[in-house]
Design an enzyme around this catalytic site. Structure first.
Site, short mmCIF file in Angstrom:
data_model
loop_
_atom_site.label_atom_id
_atom_site.label_comp_id
_atom_site.label_asym_id
_atom_site.label_seq_id
_atom_site.Cartn_x
_atom_site.Cartn_y
_atom_site.Cartn_z
N LEU A 147 0.83 -1.20 0.00
CA LEU A 147 0.00 0.00 0.00
C LEU A 147 0.87 1.25 0.00
CD1 LEU A 147 -2.76 -0.99 2.58
CD2 LEU A 147 -2.56 -1.53 0.15
N GLY A 180 1.11 -5.24 1.47
CA GLY A 180 0.15 -5.35 0.37
C GLY A 180 0.69 -6.12 -0.82
N ASN A 189 4.37 -7.64 7.01
CA ASN A 189 5.20 -7.01 8.05
C ASN A 189 4.53 -5.82 8.72
OD1 ASN A 189 5.37 -5.63 5.59
ND2 ASN A 189 7.28 -4.63 6.21
N GLU A 190 3.20 -5.80 8.67
CA GLU A 190 2.46 -4.64 9.17
C GLU A 190 2.86 -4.24 10.60
OE1 GLU A 190 1.35 -6.57 6.93
OE2 GLU A 190 0.02 -5.48 5.58
#
Lengths: 238, 238, 238
Positions: C46, C91, C114-115
């Site tokens: 994203l 994303g 890996n957010e």
């Protein structure tokens, strides 16, 4: 856990554990390592004396306290790891599998949900916790058999994440697990964890009364009491 | 199973199997081993003649009988094991994966849900049964491809639990699986099993009419009939 | 994907991707291979600029477009494969795991959700897509840690299906994956796929507004904006 001789989970000990987890959650600590102060046992699981010839009012309180304990532990925002330094059957295995990470000390002890071996049934949320660790297929066969796994076996099927040669090493490995989150946003971590565990947690939240009813109905069965009686006699012989 | 030439599952055979499972469940037997009396085939699956140019009333009875059979077999209180001594595609694989344990005899036969290869679709409860054995990822790729697995491949992906060199050895291994429950409370075992399989069983119980409708709608599609026609022609050539 | 420098997913690019997938679905093509025209990056995920100091109206459009893209890609009737020829975090990993098959080019790049490393949360449908590939246990530990995996690691945990030494080989392997469906009925294949992925797809279809609300509420948190600010500063230094 330090409740000799075997860290059995009775109403008072469950309540104390839950209180301590909640206090630690409020504190600024970086994570929780669950282990035993006893030499050979992590936790022997639910105290059979809470189930044998029970006072039904107390039995209900006992079960609700256990539900509370699991809802707290399984949903903790803090990183959790179990340094499993001894036998960990049934409710002991539930505590270990409710943590995020498990290190099992090598030795002649085992871990598993062995309820069927005792003539009893692991509740749905015990099963869900267990299956979320080792998968549906391995979970089914283990639960049907009431299998208890040695450290080597437990590692092989993924029931524990690592082995250690002694308790100190197990704790050091748990510390390392927790330290890995030092740079991770606690809010992002806990929201991620909650979302992953929500389905299992929600089931119990929505079915607490049903789950109590199952447990009480189960205690009232003559063959269950007979099974517990036989088990208690066999323990006395040891 | 002894319905030459290939233990194909037509309405009568399905009804007979279901009846036998229910009778065995009521009896005092220790477990059920499902195998084939035929030399090369465990079961070829659903009888295509029930689906090809069907009488819709009979087709509906056929499908409801199959639903009944699976609800019985997948939910049996007794320990169940399959000694898979030959080819086990589609509905044959459903029978095998509905048991608790599978031993596959080595040889030039295969097992799998190969519905897409035939231009048809494995219903949701076929898929659930299959995925509960080999997991979501392996299940997805296998179902999309309609893969059939050799004994070695089936063992590797966990679709079967053990291999055997012949039928007798397969049956002996199944007996050993069942004997392991000799000291386990049947009530605790069956309640544990039911709880683990409840989600899949409940889906079909709640969606029987929907599932029949899907099946009938599917039979009424010209391209499905055409696909079955081509398949039947290819079988005749063999 | 060819949006230098890193195929970041902003509103316009997401909309374009979704449109292209839908057009290909309508066309007579045999399958879709998703890859990158850029040398080192599959997709950086994203576009953080859509989240940093956002215009809330645009942020909502952005999120709804992302939902649409995933609903299209995850539910495509056509066979889908990702030739992951570079870094594929967050994303980017969602796009890869939404395909049916993944080939990862060897090299110094990684893949993963890996957010949490960025102080943000992978939405439930990112998690479901991921867990459907690598399972609940590996998914939980990976998501909590925000782990990024090298090609060798990704292969080991099943996050990708194969490795390739370069992009051409990756594409060839994806083509081989798609070609395997040449003789499979597209209708049977897509109905099978839809049934397998229905539970994840349905969740988002039923919870789109809720999911938007979560995302917007998340953007409005000061600590999230602070985290994004720090991340952007660190990127500028590079």
């Amino acid at each position: 856990m330090n409740k000799p001789p075997v860290n059995s989970l009775n109403l008072e000990f469950i309540t104390e554990l839950n209180y301590n987890f909640q206090e630690l959650e409020k504190s600024k600590c970086r994570g929780i390592i669950l282990t035993s102060a006893l030499p050979k046992v992590f936790s022997a699981g639910l105290d059979i004396l809470e189930m044998y010839k029970p006072d039904l009012k107390r039995a209900e309180s006992f079960w609700r306290a256990l539900q509370d304990l699991w809802l707290t532990l399984y949903g903790l925002a803090l990183p959790t790891a179990a340094a499993v330094n001894g036998a960990s059957p049934a409710g002991g295995c539930l505590l270990a599998t409710s943590c995020e990470y498990r290190v099992f000390v090598e030795g002649k002890h085992t871990i598993g949900l062995n309820e069927t071996q005792l003539g009893i049934i692991a509740p749905k949320w015990f099963q869900d916790t267990f299956v979320n660790v080792i998968g549906q297929r391995q979970g089914e066969i283990s639960l049907l058999r009431g299998s208890l796994y040695t450290p080597e076996e437990a590692l092989k099927i993924g029931l524990v994440d690592e082995l250690a040669t002694n308790k100190e090493e197990a704790i050091a490995k748990c510390e390392k697990y927790i330290a890995a989150y030092a740079k991770i946003s606690p809010g992002a971590r806990s929201a991620t964890k909650h979302q992953l565990r929500k389905s299992a947690l929600s089931w119990l939240e929505k079915n607490r009364d049903f789950d109590v009813k199952i447990f009480i109905g189960f205690l009232e069965q003559p063959q269950v009491q007979k099974g517990l009686d036989m088990y208690i006699q066999s323990l006395k012989k040891k």
